[in-house]
Design a protein around this motif. Structure first.
Motif, short mmCIF file in Angstrom:
data_model
loop_
_atom_site.label_atom_id
_atom_site.label_comp_id
_atom_site.label_asym_id
_atom_site.label_seq_id
_atom_site.Cartn_x
_atom_site.Cartn_y
_atom_site.Cartn_z
N ASP A 125 2.54 16.08 -4.46
CA ASP A 125 2.37 15.65 -5.84
C ASP A 125 2.48 14.13 -5.93
O ASP A 125 2.45 13.43 -4.92
CB ASP A 125 3.40 16.32 -6.75
N SER A 126 2.60 13.64 -7.10
CA SER A 126 2.62 12.19 -7.30
C SER A 126 3.80 11.52 -6.60
O SER A 126 3.66 10.39 -6.10
CB SER A 126 2.62 11.86 -8.79
N VAL A 127 4.95 12.17 -6.53
CA VAL A 127 6.11 11.57 -5.86
C VAL A 127 5.84 11.41 -4.37
O VAL A 127 6.11 10.36 -3.77
CB VAL A 127 7.38 12.42 -6.11
N THR A 128 5.26 12.44 -3.75
CA THR A 128 4.94 12.39 -2.33
C THR A 128 3.89 11.31 -2.05
O THR A 128 4.01 10.55 -1.10
CB THR A 128 4.42 13.76 -1.86
N MET A 129 2.88 11.27 -2.91
CA MET A 129 1.83 10.29 -2.71
C MET A 129 2.33 8.86 -2.93
O MET A 129 1.92 7.94 -2.24
CB MET A 129 0.64 10.59 -3.62
N LEU A 130 3.24 8.69 -3.88
CA LEU A 130 3.83 7.37 -4.10
C LEU A 130 4.63 6.95 -2.87
O LEU A 130 4.59 5.78 -2.46
CB LEU A 130 4.72 7.38 -5.35
N ALA A 131 5.32 7.89 -2.26
CA ALA A 131 6.08 7.59 -1.05
C ALA A 131 5.15 7.14 0.08
O ALA A 131 5.48 6.22 0.83
CB ALA A 131 6.89 8.80 -0.61
N GLN A 144 2.76 0.16 2.25
CA GLN A 144 3.04 -1.22 1.82
C GLN A 144 4.11 -1.85 2.73
O GLN A 144 3.95 -2.99 3.17
CB GLN A 144 3.51 -1.25 0.37
N GLU A 145 5.17 -1.11 3.02
CA GLU A 145 6.24 -1.62 3.90
C GLU A 145 5.71 -1.97 5.28
O GLU A 145 6.22 -2.87 5.95
CB GLU A 145 7.36 -0.59 4.02
N GLN A 146 4.68 -1.23 5.74
CA GLN A 146 4.11 -1.44 7.06
C GLN A 146 2.99 -2.48 7.06
O GLN A 146 2.36 -2.72 8.08
CB GLN A 146 3.58 -0.12 7.64
N GLY A 147 2.73 -3.09 5.89
CA GLY A 147 1.73 -4.15 5.80
C GLY A 147 0.30 -3.65 5.75
O GLY A 147 -0.62 -4.36 6.18
N ALA A 177 -5.81 7.84 1.33
CA ALA A 177 -6.16 6.95 2.43
C ALA A 177 -4.90 6.48 3.16
O ALA A 177 -4.87 6.42 4.40
CB ALA A 177 -6.96 5.76 1.91
N ALA A 178 -3.86 6.15 2.40
CA ALA A 178 -2.59 5.73 3.01
C ALA A 178 -2.00 6.84 3.85
O ALA A 178 -1.57 6.62 4.99
CB ALA A 178 -1.61 5.29 1.92
N LEU A 179 -1.96 8.05 3.31
CA LEU A 179 -1.40 9.19 4.02
C LEU A 179 -2.18 9.46 5.31
O LEU A 179 -1.59 9.70 6.37
CB LEU A 179 -1.43 10.42 3.11
#
Length: 112
Positions: free
Chosen positions: A56-62, A68-71, A98-100
């Motif tokens: 859900d949105s919480v997982t995707m936000l993570a 972002q933390e990994q640049g 895409a991030a996941l």
């Protein structure tokens, strides 16, 4: 053998794919119904062994926060989002997807 371990053995004998600990909590996938059943101890603390996580949105936000933390960097190409993470590139329909995908691909190549 307690009730949970008995259920584990029944599922195992029934040919279901199992994951987990028969003494605490386990999951059984039934290919006929296409459903995953989670079994846990029948006491008040059963949630101590089971955590349900939906994409859900919480997982995707993570996933976005980790990227972002990994640049990671993103760009849009036509109707797809491209995420570049430490030399690994992946495409998705949305920024979180895409991030996941980039995180999973990067982890897979790092462990091999």
């Amino acid at each position: 053998m307690d009730v949970l371990e008995l259920m584990y053995q029944m599922c195992k004998c029934g040919g279901q794919e199992l994951a987990g600990d028969p003494a605490r909590a386990f999951a059984a996938f039934n290919p006929t119904t296409g459903k995953l059943r989670v079994y846990s101890t029948p006491n008040a603390q059963k949630n101590a062994y089971v955590q349900m996580i939906a994409c859900d949105s919480v997982t995707m936000l993570a996933a976005l926060e980790h990227a972002q933390e990994q640049g990671a960097s993103f760009m849009v190409v036509e109707n797809e989002v491209v995420c570049s993470l430490s030399g690994t590139t992946a495409r998705g329909r949305t920024y979180p997807e895409a991030a996941l995908r980039a995180i999973a691909k990067h982890m897979a190549t790092a462990s091999s």
